[in-house]
Design a protein around this motif. Structure first.
Motif, PDB file in Angstrom:
ATOM      1  N   ALA A  16       6.698   1.625   7.264  1.00 60.54           N
ATOM      2  CA  ALA A  16       6.440   0.201   7.034  1.00 60.54           C
ATOM      3  C   ALA A  16       7.764  -0.566   7.037  1.00 60.54           C
ATOM      4  O   ALA A  16       8.826   0.013   7.266  1.00 60.54           O
ATOM      5  N   ILE A  17       7.702  -1.848   6.784  1.00 61.08           N
ATOM      6  CA  ILE A  17       8.907  -2.665   6.666  1.00 61.08           C
ATOM      7  C   ILE A  17       9.186  -2.842   5.180  1.00 61.08           C
ATOM      8  O   ILE A  17       8.331  -3.357   4.445  1.00 61.08           O
ATOM      9  N   GLY A  18      10.359  -2.388   4.731  1.00 58.74           N
ATOM     10  CA  GLY A  18      10.689  -2.468   3.309  1.00 58.74           C
ATOM     11  C   GLY A  18      10.639  -3.908   2.813  1.00 58.74           C
ATOM     12  O   GLY A  18      10.944  -4.848   3.545  1.00 58.74           O
ATOM     13  N   LEU A  19      10.264  -4.061   1.537  1.00 61.97           N
ATOM     14  CA  LEU A  19      10.159  -5.396   0.949  1.00 61.97           C
ATOM     15  C   LEU A  19      11.493  -6.142   1.003  1.00 61.97           C
ATOM     16  O   LEU A  19      11.533  -7.351   1.215  1.00 61.97           O
ATOM     17  N   ASP A  20      12.595  -5.409   0.845  1.00 63.14           N
ATOM     18  CA  ASP A  20      13.915  -6.054   0.909  1.00 63.14           C
ATOM     19  C   ASP A  20      14.193  -6.600   2.303  1.00 63.14           C
ATOM     20  O   ASP A  20      14.818  -7.651   2.456  1.00 63.14           O
ATOM     21  N   VAL A  21      13.694  -5.903   3.320  1.00 58.78           N
ATOM     22  CA  VAL A  21      13.891  -6.385   4.692  1.00 58.78           C
ATOM     23  C   VAL A  21      12.998  -7.610   4.937  1.00 58.78           C
ATOM     24  O   VAL A  21      13.421  -8.587   5.564  1.00 58.78           O
ATOM     25  N   ILE A  22      11.788  -7.583   4.424  1.00 63.43           N
ATOM     26  CA  ILE A  22      10.907  -8.756   4.541  1.00 63.43           C
ATOM     27  C   ILE A  22      11.599  -9.962   3.894  1.00 63.43           C
ATOM     28  O   ILE A  22      11.629 -11.058   4.456  1.00 63.43           O
ATOM     29  N   GLN A  23      12.196  -9.735   2.716  1.00 59.69           N
ATOM     30  CA  GLN A  23      12.900 -10.829   2.029  1.00 59.69           C
ATOM     31  C   GLN A  23      14.063 -11.355   2.875  1.00 59.69           C
ATOM     32  O   GLN A  23      14.290 -12.566   2.949  1.00 59.69           O
ATOM     33  N   LYS A  24      14.795 -10.465   3.526  1.00 59.08           N
ATOM     34  CA  LYS A  24      15.929 -10.907   4.350  1.00 59.08           C
ATOM     35  C   LYS A  24      15.453 -11.737   5.541  1.00 59.08           C
ATOM     36  O   LYS A  24      16.065 -12.743   5.889  1.00 59.08           O
ATOM     37  N   TYR A  25      14.386 -11.312   6.169  1.00 63.45           N
ATOM     38  CA  TYR A  25      13.837 -12.087   7.298  1.00 63.45           C
ATOM     39  C   TYR A  25      13.374 -13.455   6.806  1.00 63.45           C
ATOM     40  O   TYR A  25      13.580 -14.474   7.474  1.00 63.45           O
TER      41      TYR A  25
ATOM     42  N   GLN B 129       0.839  -1.223   0.000  1.00 59.92           N
ATOM     43  CA  GLN B 129       0.000   0.000   0.000  1.00 59.92           C
ATOM     44  C   GLN B 129       0.861   1.255   0.000  1.00 59.92           C
ATOM     45  O   GLN B 129       0.647   2.177  -0.781  1.00 59.92           O
ATOM     46  N   LEU B 130       1.849   1.279   0.896  1.00 59.66           N
ATOM     47  CA  LEU B 130       2.675   2.477   1.034  1.00 59.66           C
ATOM     48  C   LEU B 130       3.597   2.663  -0.160  1.00 59.66           C
ATOM     49  O   LEU B 130       3.905   3.792  -0.548  1.00 59.66           O
ATOM     50  N   MET B 131       4.045   1.560  -0.754  1.00 61.65           N
ATOM     51  CA  MET B 131       4.883   1.667  -1.962  1.00 61.65           C
ATOM     52  C   MET B 131       4.105   2.321  -3.101  1.00 61.65           C
ATOM     53  O   MET B 131       4.611   3.171  -3.819  1.00 61.65           O
ATOM     54  N   VAL B 132       2.831   1.909  -3.219  1.00 61.41           N
ATOM     55  CA  VAL B 132       1.993   2.463  -4.285  1.00 61.41           C
ATOM     56  C   VAL B 132       1.679   3.928  -3.981  1.00 61.41           C
ATOM     57  O   VAL B 132       1.838   4.807  -4.822  1.00 61.41           O
ATOM     58  N   GLU B 133       1.275   4.167  -2.726  1.00 65.87           N
ATOM     59  CA  GLU B 133       0.875   5.514  -2.332  1.00 65.87           C
ATOM     60  C   GLU B 133       2.002   6.527  -2.527  1.00 65.87           C
ATOM     61  O   GLU B 133       1.774   7.642  -2.977  1.00 65.87           O
ATOM     62  N   HIS B 134       3.231   6.107  -2.200  1.00 69.24           N
ATOM     63  CA  HIS B 134       4.354   7.050  -2.280  1.00 69.24           C
ATOM     64  C   HIS B 134       5.214   6.836  -3.513  1.00 69.24           C
ATOM     65  O   HIS B 134       6.280   7.432  -3.635  1.00 69.24           O
ATOM     66  N   GLU B 135       4.756   5.964  -4.410  1.00 68.88           N
ATOM     67  CA  GLU B 135       5.485   5.662  -5.648  1.00 68.88           C
ATOM     68  C   GLU B 135       6.966   5.437  -5.379  1.00 68.88           C
ATOM     69  O   GLU B 135       7.836   6.110  -5.931  1.00 68.88           O
ATOM     70  N   THR B 136       7.226   4.469  -4.503  1.00 66.76           N
ATOM     71  CA  THR B 136       8.607   4.208  -4.109  1.00 66.76           C
ATOM     72  C   THR B 136       8.859   2.703  -4.021  1.00 66.76           C
ATOM     73  O   THR B 136       7.926   1.922  -3.830  1.00 66.76           O
ATOM     74  N   ASP B 137      10.148   2.313  -4.147  1.00 63.71           N
ATOM     75  CA  ASP B 137      10.535   0.918  -3.950  1.00 63.71           C
ATOM     76  C   ASP B 137      10.794   0.629  -2.480  1.00 63.71           C
ATOM     77  O   ASP B 137      10.896  -0.521  -2.083  1.00 63.71           O
ATOM     78  N   ASP B 138      10.959   1.686  -1.701  1.00 66.27           N
ATOM     79  CA  ASP B 138      11.325   1.505  -0.305  1.00 66.27           C
ATOM     80  C   ASP B 138      10.304   2.154   0.618  1.00 66.27           C
ATOM     81  O   ASP B 138      10.276   3.377   0.775  1.00 66.27           O
ATOM     82  N   ALA B 139       9.484   1.293   1.219  1.00 64.72           N
ATOM     83  CA  ALA B 139       8.441   1.807   2.111  1.00 64.72           C
ATOM     84  C   ALA B 139       8.980   2.075   3.514  1.00 64.72           C
ATOM     85  O   ALA B 139       8.264   2.589   4.370  1.00 64.72           O
ATOM     86  N   GLY B 140      10.244   1.724   3.754  1.00 65.24           N
ATOM     87  CA  GLY B 140      10.847   1.892   5.082  1.00 65.24           C
ATOM     88  C   GLY B 140      10.670   3.276   5.662  1.00 65.24           C
ATOM     89  O   GLY B 140      10.200   3.428   6.797  1.00 65.24           O
ATOM     90  N   PRO B 141      11.012   4.322   4.919  1.00 60.65           N
ATOM     91  CA  PRO B 141      10.899   5.681   5.466  1.00 60.65           C
ATOM     92  C   PRO B 141       9.454   6.104   5.739  1.00 60.65           C
ATOM     93  O   PRO B 141       9.220   7.136   6.367  1.00 60.65           O
ATOM     94  N   TYR B 142       8.462   5.326   5.266  1.00 62.17           N
ATOM     95  CA  TYR B 142       7.054   5.700   5.451  1.00 62.17           C
ATOM     96  C   TYR B 142       6.374   4.896   6.569  1.00 62.17           C
ATOM     97  O   TYR B 142       5.169   4.742   6.600  1.00 62.17           O
TER      98      TYR B 142
END
Ligand SMILES: [Fe+2]
Ligand SMILES: [Fe+2]
Length: 472
Positions: A277-286, A262-275
């Protein structure tokens, strides 16, 4: 027929405990030690009561009884699935014989060991999760955490019952030890590696219940096939409760991915971390971390012990009775993962010694279904990014690939390359600190933390804003 549960007794059960005074006394003397353990190593967040499911029977109806209960008064009981009088051993050299109601002397040590290893994981996860209540994203999630915790406590009871009832003095001593080992302890750690790892945040909790509880499901599935009928029936009933733990993990990760998307779409970004949320790359690492440590729980690719367990009839395969073969496997061959001249490959072994690999593969294909489901959430959000399971050789500490470093794509790396790059694939301190910074408690009815989407359904038909937990 199984006896009706007796709730007037101290220990609810459907094993006619009142008819066996010795066993009843042994369990009643273990009970205060269990309660001490629960007080000192169980959930730390003080609560008045929690909307919990209590097993009060094993039949089609009524095994799941819901109500607000003070957690220390939860009725941990002993429940075995109903006995099938005609049950026959489905595999191994005793195939076709009636299932055992007592432990055969020659298999006593092996059966005891398997029960102790399974039993050790149950309280371990309670210990790993004990501080999570303080940072729960909602009362709904808090309730689910506690439900998982009390049921893992009941699974400990289930294994302790078997030890007390069938393994004499040694069994009673092992039952004590199950309360003395502790997750992460230097002097007396839990038996298996993944159960000594921390579960410091809720993303770890969902990953643990998805990947590590799922290992439990597969282990219980093989013990459910056991010729030792009381073990089989115990595991069959535990599997019913495990299904809820899987649901907590699956839908927990669903909701994290959904919020991030949701936040990636809303902010047109690949990294939702600063908004927030947990960035998709961090989810992948976990995901990479929890999946790889859970793969280790299946042991080495080959094992003569496990071959012997199979031949003896004490531990079967996943869905043994649905397999279309001779259930002896003495003449069969099987391809297992291996390191061949330093390269990742496969090698042929006798099917019996490859059973760990067989079980791990069943598990892997089950894990794929979660990834497919999370990717559907990304797809529906219109995002091109995808999650994936890392290569089977990635980050392994047990088995054929323990001695090499491998990327998530299955590329062999030098130690130097691994040291330089593993922070791209496994959670770094920065990632963990970010995730922890998001873990601000939301203990208000109907509210939810900003890093996770609310669940689609409540528990037992109740709405999301139900008062699932009353804090003290
Ligand atoms: Fe369990
Ligand atoms: Fe579980």
């Amino acid at each position: 027929m199984t006896a009706a549960p007796d709730y007037s007794e101290k220990i609810p059960n459907n094993v006619e405990l009142r008819d066996d005074r010795r066993l009843q006394r042994a369990l009643e003397s273990w009970q205060p030690n269990f309660l001490n353990w629960w007080e000192s190593m169980g959930p730390t967040l003080p609560t008045q009561d929690v909307y919990l499911r209590t097993a009060i029977n094993v039949g089609r109806e009524g095994w799941a009884h819901f109500g607000h209960v003070p957690m220390k008064d939860y009725r941990w009981g002993i429940f075995l699935a109903e006995r099938n009088q005609q049950r026959q051993i489905a595999f191994g050299q005793h195939k076709g014989d009636p299932a055992w109601q007592k432990v055969p002397g020659e298999y006593r040590a092996d059966l005891q060991r398997l029960i102790v290893i399974q039993g050790d994981t149950e309280p371990a996860s309670v210990e790993q999760q004990r501080n999570l209540g303080a940072t729960a994203p909602s009362l709904y999630d808090l309730r689910n955490l506690f439900q998982v915790n009390v049921e893992e406590g009941r699974h400990l009871w289930a294994m302790v019952y078997l030890l007390h009832a069938y393994f004499g003095r040694e069994g009673r001593e092992e039952a004590e030890e199950l309360l003395h080992r502790n997750s992460g302890s230097e002097e007396s750690p839990r038996i298996l590696g993944a159960f000594n790892e921390e579960t410091p945040d809720w993303l770890s909790f969902y990953m643990f219940t998805y990947f590590t509880d799922r290992d439990g499901k597969y282990q219980l599935g093989t013990l459910k096939e056991s010729a030792f009928d009381p073990l089989s029936r115990t595991c069959e009933f535990m599997l019913k409760e495990e299904a809820h733990h899987m649901m907590v993990g699956t839908t927990g990760i669903d909701r994290v991915v959904e919020r991030t998307a949701q936040l990636m779409v809303e902010h047109e970004t690949d990294d939702a971390g600063p908004y927030g949320a947990i960035g998709l790359d961090v989810i992948q690492k976990y995901l990479n971390f929890h999946y790889s440590v859970s793969l280790d729980l299946f042991g080495g690719e080959t094992s003569t012990n496990v071959a012997n367990y199979y031949t003896a009839g004490i531990k079967g395969r996943w869905l043994e009775e649905r397999r279309k073969d001779d259930h002896l496997l003495t003449d069969d061959a099987f391809m297992v993962d291996a390191l061949i001249d330093g390269q990742i490959g496969q090698t042929e072994v006798a099917a019996l010694v490859g059973l760990n690999t067989d079980l791990r593969r069943e598990y892997i294909s089950d894990c794929e279904s979660g990834v497919t489901r999370w990717n559907r959430i990304l797809d529906r959000a219109g995002l091109p990014q995808r999650l994936k399971l890392p290569h089977v050789a990635f980050n392994r500490k047990v088995g054929a690939f323990a001695s090499v470093e491998v990327s998530p794509d299955g590329e062999l790396l030098t130690e130097r390359e691994w040291a330089d790059q593993n922070g791209r694939w496994l959670p770094t301190d920065v990632d963990k600190t970010h995730v922890r910074s998001l873990m601000q408690p939301v203990h208000e009815r109907g509210k939810i933390a900003a890093w996770i989407a609310p669940p689609r359904n409540g528990i037992n038909g109740q709405p999301f804003d139900y008062d699932y937990v009353h804090l003290a």
